[in-house]
Write a protein that holds these residues in place. Structure first.
Motif, PDB file in Angstrom:
ATOM      1  N   UNK A   1      -7.058  12.995  15.382  1.00 26.25           N
ATOM      2  CA  UNK A   1      -5.851  12.162  15.458  1.00 26.25           C
ATOM      3  C   UNK A   1      -4.620  12.937  14.990  1.00 26.25           C
ATOM      4  N   UNK A   2      -4.740  13.628  13.867  1.00 27.58           N
ATOM      5  CA  UNK A   2      -3.604  14.397  13.352  1.00 27.58           C
ATOM      6  C   UNK A   2      -3.217  15.498  14.328  1.00 27.58           C
ATOM      7  N   UNK A   3      -4.217  16.190  14.870  1.00 26.83           N
ATOM      8  CA  UNK A   3      -3.931  17.277  15.811  1.00 26.83           C
ATOM      9  C   UNK A   3      -3.258  16.799  17.079  1.00 26.83           C
ATOM     10  N   UNK A   4      -3.558  15.550  17.485  1.00 32.12           N
ATOM     11  CA  UNK A   4      -3.014  15.047  18.746  1.00 32.12           C
ATOM     12  C   UNK A   4      -1.719  14.257  18.575  1.00 32.12           C
ATOM     13  N   UNK A   5      -1.289  14.020  17.330  1.00 27.30           N
ATOM     14  CA  UNK A   5      -0.045  13.245  17.121  1.00 27.30           C
ATOM     15  C   UNK A   5       1.030  14.074  16.430  1.00 27.30           C
ATOM     16  N   UNK A   6       0.776  14.525  15.218  1.00 24.01           N
ATOM     17  CA  UNK A   6       1.812  15.208  14.451  1.00 24.01           C
ATOM     18  C   UNK A   6       2.279  16.479  15.160  1.00 24.01           C
ATOM     19  N   UNK A   7       3.578  16.536  15.412  1.00 21.55           N
ATOM     20  CA  UNK A   7       4.168  17.694  16.078  1.00 21.55           C
ATOM     21  C   UNK A   7       4.112  17.659  17.584  1.00 21.55           C
ATOM     22  N   UNK A   8       3.579  16.567  18.167  1.00 20.00           N
ATOM     23  CA  UNK A   8       3.490  16.436  19.629  1.00 20.00           C
ATOM     24  C   UNK A   8       4.715  15.695  20.168  1.00 20.00           C
ATOM     25  N   UNK A   9       5.288  16.211  21.239  1.00 16.33           N
ATOM     26  CA  UNK A   9       6.405  15.505  21.861  1.00 16.33           C
ATOM     27  C   UNK A   9       5.899  14.213  22.494  1.00 16.33           C
TER      28      UNK A   9
ATOM     29  N   UNK B   1     -11.088   4.479  19.881  1.00 15.79           N
ATOM     30  CA  UNK B   1     -10.222   5.479  20.523  1.00 15.79           C
ATOM     31  C   UNK B   1     -10.765   6.898  20.402  1.00 15.79           C
ATOM     32  N   UNK B   2     -11.771   7.097  19.553  1.00 10.02           N
ATOM     33  CA  UNK B   2     -12.293   8.441  19.294  1.00 10.02           C
ATOM     34  C   UNK B   2     -12.657   9.212  20.569  1.00 10.02           C
ATOM     35  N   UNK B   3     -13.431   8.599  21.494  1.00 10.64           N
ATOM     36  CA  UNK B   3     -13.775   9.350  22.710  1.00 10.64           C
ATOM     37  C   UNK B   3     -12.552   9.750  23.528  1.00 10.64           C
ATOM     38  N   UNK B   4     -11.553   8.867  23.607  1.00  7.58           N
ATOM     39  CA  UNK B   4     -10.341   9.190  24.360  1.00  7.58           C
ATOM     40  C   UNK B   4      -9.537  10.286  23.680  1.00  7.58           C
ATOM     41  N   UNK B   5      -9.400  10.186  22.341  1.00  8.30           N
ATOM     42  CA  UNK B   5      -8.640  11.202  21.608  1.00  8.30           C
ATOM     43  C   UNK B   5      -9.289  12.579  21.777  1.00  8.30           C
ATOM     44  N   UNK B   6     -10.620  12.598  21.755  1.00  2.88           N
ATOM     45  CA  UNK B   6     -11.345  13.873  21.875  1.00  2.88           C
ATOM     46  C   UNK B   6     -11.448  14.358  23.317  1.00  2.88           C
TER      47      UNK B   6
ATOM     48  N   UNK C   1      -0.694  12.173  25.186  1.00  4.02           N
ATOM     49  CA  UNK C   1      -1.795  11.903  26.100  1.00  4.02           C
ATOM     50  C   UNK C   1      -1.911  10.405  26.364  1.00  4.02           C
ATOM     51  N   UNK C   2      -2.648  10.063  27.412  1.00  5.62           N
ATOM     52  CA  UNK C   2      -2.722   8.677  27.867  1.00  5.62           C
ATOM     53  C   UNK C   2      -3.304   7.730  26.823  1.00  5.62           C
ATOM     54  N   UNK C   3      -4.206   8.231  25.960  1.00  7.60           N
ATOM     55  CA  UNK C   3      -4.807   7.348  24.963  1.00  7.60           C
ATOM     56  C   UNK C   3      -3.756   6.749  24.045  1.00  7.60           C
ATOM     57  N   UNK C   4      -2.702   7.533  23.736  1.00  4.96           N
ATOM     58  CA  UNK C   4      -1.670   7.040  22.819  1.00  4.96           C
ATOM     59  C   UNK C   4      -0.912   5.875  23.444  1.00  4.96           C
ATOM     60  N   UNK C   5      -0.502   6.046  24.690  1.00  3.07           N
ATOM     61  CA  UNK C   5       0.246   4.970  25.349  1.00  3.07           C
ATOM     62  C   UNK C   5      -0.644   3.767  25.633  1.00  3.07           C
ATOM     63  N   UNK C   6      -1.942   3.995  25.881  1.00  6.79           N
ATOM     64  CA  UNK C   6      -2.862   2.880  26.106  1.00  6.79           C
ATOM     65  C   UNK C   6      -2.954   1.986  24.869  1.00  6.79           C
TER      66      UNK C   6
END
Length: 591
Positions: free
Chosen positions: A307-315, A391-396, A320-325
């Motif tokens: 989660x941290x890798x896919x959010x913090x510092x990401x424009x 959300x784990x499978x989508x985040x990964x 990715x689609x999981x966030x908007x979902x």
């Protein structure tokens, strides 16, 4: 095949399986409805007990708690697991040997009192409805996210499914349906954990992967890297605790004794042929439960890392689609406070009153954007901790069929416990209030009809609470365990192990423990939530742990009152001796 199509297929197939089993195993008598005929195989009962035990709280929330609380969340692992061991060793075999249908049945007969039975029913109904409202809400949330329907429709669909196999099948239908649900939920939980552990550490076993080095070239272990990253973002170390020792102890104890007093789990041990089978089924249940509980810490840690890798510092534009979902479900949100278009995940409130993660005040159905931003906090990302497992499978970035499997597993976890709770409510009304208290002359056929009507009414009420959750459902998650710990557990424990505990003592203990715990939690959770800080707590014990003190109040009052009132009748003393006889099987009391 598209992920959404796979979700429809997986969820539809699982529902068809549940309904088919319910029709095949339809209850034809009160014994079938209440205890599945009393002839369930210990291995089958162990699997059904595991499904009944592992609710949406275990499947969805526990790994989320661990992800965001780290070491502090170990109280849930220790408390819930320890409670089940206590139930299996101290209570289950003796209750089965007693040979009744329900917990109030045991309390009413052991304490030779209709008043004690009614007090037990009141405790049971309050505990069960508090628990089940969250389960039905969880069903609605999973449906809304994965099946593209609103939460209300999701709850209604869930009500329909539970109606079929709980009202038609009774305990017999629920037992075999829960076996199927366990298979679905454990497979759904383990498969993503295997995938993610392999991706992050190169080791497919998540329990081992949690203690392994990351394969990102850093040379750091998973927990070591999490500690460093979280401290940099302003959070506490993942492996460091923030709660006081006494509060940790009391929360663990409240969860343990509360678990051992949960009626929908206890009733599962009434379904096996004899007392020795109750011990065997408890052993099998522990094995089945351990598969998920030993995996949860790894799921939580891996989920937080990803989660941290896919959010913090990401424009945000490149999110990715999981966030908007999940953003569309109001369970995650971003507020660009500095106008740079980059998501910044830090400690503190992203929105007014909405921290980096939420505890008991989840935003079900609430539009987070309506809350004003908190300009004093650097955090820009709000996330509900309950999404971490789903959300784990989508985040990964796992395949679509894994996402679909997770949807089916989440629904299986919530529905299995909801069905068990509904049966406990209906049996307490039809058997304990009607047959055993107010209308003993009714026939078995009328009693069975009353049980089905009560189950239907309970489903409607539970569905309403799921659609329109009152504030206390989200705010007082401690109620179910705290009230069970302070009311039912001492009465059951003393009923088995003390021949001198009489009806006056048991009733006084249940009422005093219940009132003390209720008043404490209600004050800090409902009346004065702003005062809910360690400085104001009794002995530094939080509302989540006060059930342990309520249990002591119950014991103290019960023992004192019992010494000042009439002794236990000789036939009840003999009954306790018969319950405790280790040899043989059967019941101390025949129906």
């Amino acid at each position: 095949m598209e992920t959404q199509t796979l979700i429809y297929l997986f969820v539809g197939a699982s529902f068809a399986l549940y309904i088919g089993i319910a029709i095949w195993s339809r209850a034809g008598s009160t014994q079938d409805f209440y205890v599945a005929g009393g002839g369930v195989n210990p291995v089958v009962n162990g699997m059904a007990t595991a499904a009944d035990w592992m609710s949406a709280a275990s499947f969805l929330s526990m790994a989320g708690l661990i992800a965001f609380m780290g070491y502090d969340a170990s109280v849930y692992l220790m408390g819930w697991t320890g409670g089940f061991v206590m139930l299996a060793l101290l209570l289950a075999p003796y209750l089965r040997k007693f040979g009744q249908y329900t917990v109030p049945d045991f309390i009413g007969t052991r304490y030779y009192s209709k008043a004690a039975r009614v007090v037990a029913v009141i405790c049971l109904i309050f505990i069960s409805f508090t628990y089940i409202a969250g389960q039905m809400r969880g069903v609605g949330i999973v449906f809304s996210q994965f099946l593209q329907v609103d939460i209300t429709m999701g709850v209604i669909i869930g009500m329909g499914i539970v109606f079929v196999y709980a009202v038609m099948g009774g305990m017999k239908g629920i037992t075999y349906t829960q076996v199927a649900q366990y298979c679905v939920l454990i497979f759904a939980y383990m498969v993503p954990a295997f995938f993610i552990s392999m991706m992050l550490t190169g080791n497919p076993i998540p329990q081992i992967g949690l203690g392994s080095e990351l394969n990102d070239g850093s040379g750091m272990y998973v927990l070591q890297k999490l500690d460093n990253v979280l401290v940099e973002l302003g959070f506490n170390q993942y492996t460091a605790g923030s709660k006081s020792t006494i509060d940790m102890f009391c929360i663990t104890m409240a969860l343990m004794v509360g678990t051992a007093g949960l009626p929908h789990v206890i009733v599962r041990f009434f379904t096996v042929p004899k007392a020795s089978d109750a011990r065997k089924s408890a052993g099998w249940a522990l094995i089945f439960i351990a598969l998920l509980y030993t995996t949860a810490p790894a799921v939580g840690a891996f989920g937080m890392y990803n989660f941290i890798n896919k959010t913090d510092g990401t424009e945000y534009a490149e999110a990715e689609s999981w966030f908007t979902n999940w953003e569309g479900a109001d369970l995650i949100a971003w507020q660009d406070k500095n106008g740079d278009g980059v998501m910044q995940y830090r400690s503190g409130d992203a929105f007014e009153g909405k921290p980096a993660f939420t505890g008991e005040d989840g935003p079900w159905g609430e539009r987070l954007i309506a809350n004003p931003p908190n300009p004093d906090a650097a955090n820009e990302v709000y996330v509900d901790r309950d999404i971490m497992v789903l959300a784990n499978p989508e985040i990964a970035g796992l395949p679509g069929w894994v996402v679909a499997l997770m949807a089916a597993g989440g629904l299986a976890a919530a529905l299995s416990t909801a069905a068990g709770l509904l049966l406990v409510i209906s049996s307490s009304i039809s058997h304990d209030l009607l047959k055993s208290t107010f209308a003993p002359e009714i026939s078995p056929k009328t009693e069975l009809l009353a049980a089905r009507i009560a189950a239907t009414a309970a489903i409607v009420i539970a569905g309403y609470l799921g659609i329109y959750p009152p504030g206390w459902v989200a705010q007082v998650v401690a109620f179910a365990f705290g009230l069970a710990a302070s009311s039912l557990f001492p009465a059951i424990f003393m009923g088995i192990f003390s021949k001198s505990m009489n009806r006056e003592g048991a009733i006084a203990g249940m009422v005093s423990g219940l009132l003390f715990t209720f008043a404490y939690i209600a004050y800090f959770k409902l009346l004065e939530p702003a005062a809910n800080i360690p400085e104001n707590w009794l002995f530094g014990i939080s509302p989540e742990g006060i059930g342990a003190i309520g249990m002591l109040v119950n014991f103290a009052v019960a023992i004192a009152v019992a010494k000042m009132t009439r002794p236990v009748p000789p036939e009840i003393r003999m009954l306790v001796d018969l319950i405790r006889v280790p040899r043989g099987a059967g019941s101390a009391k025949n129906h």
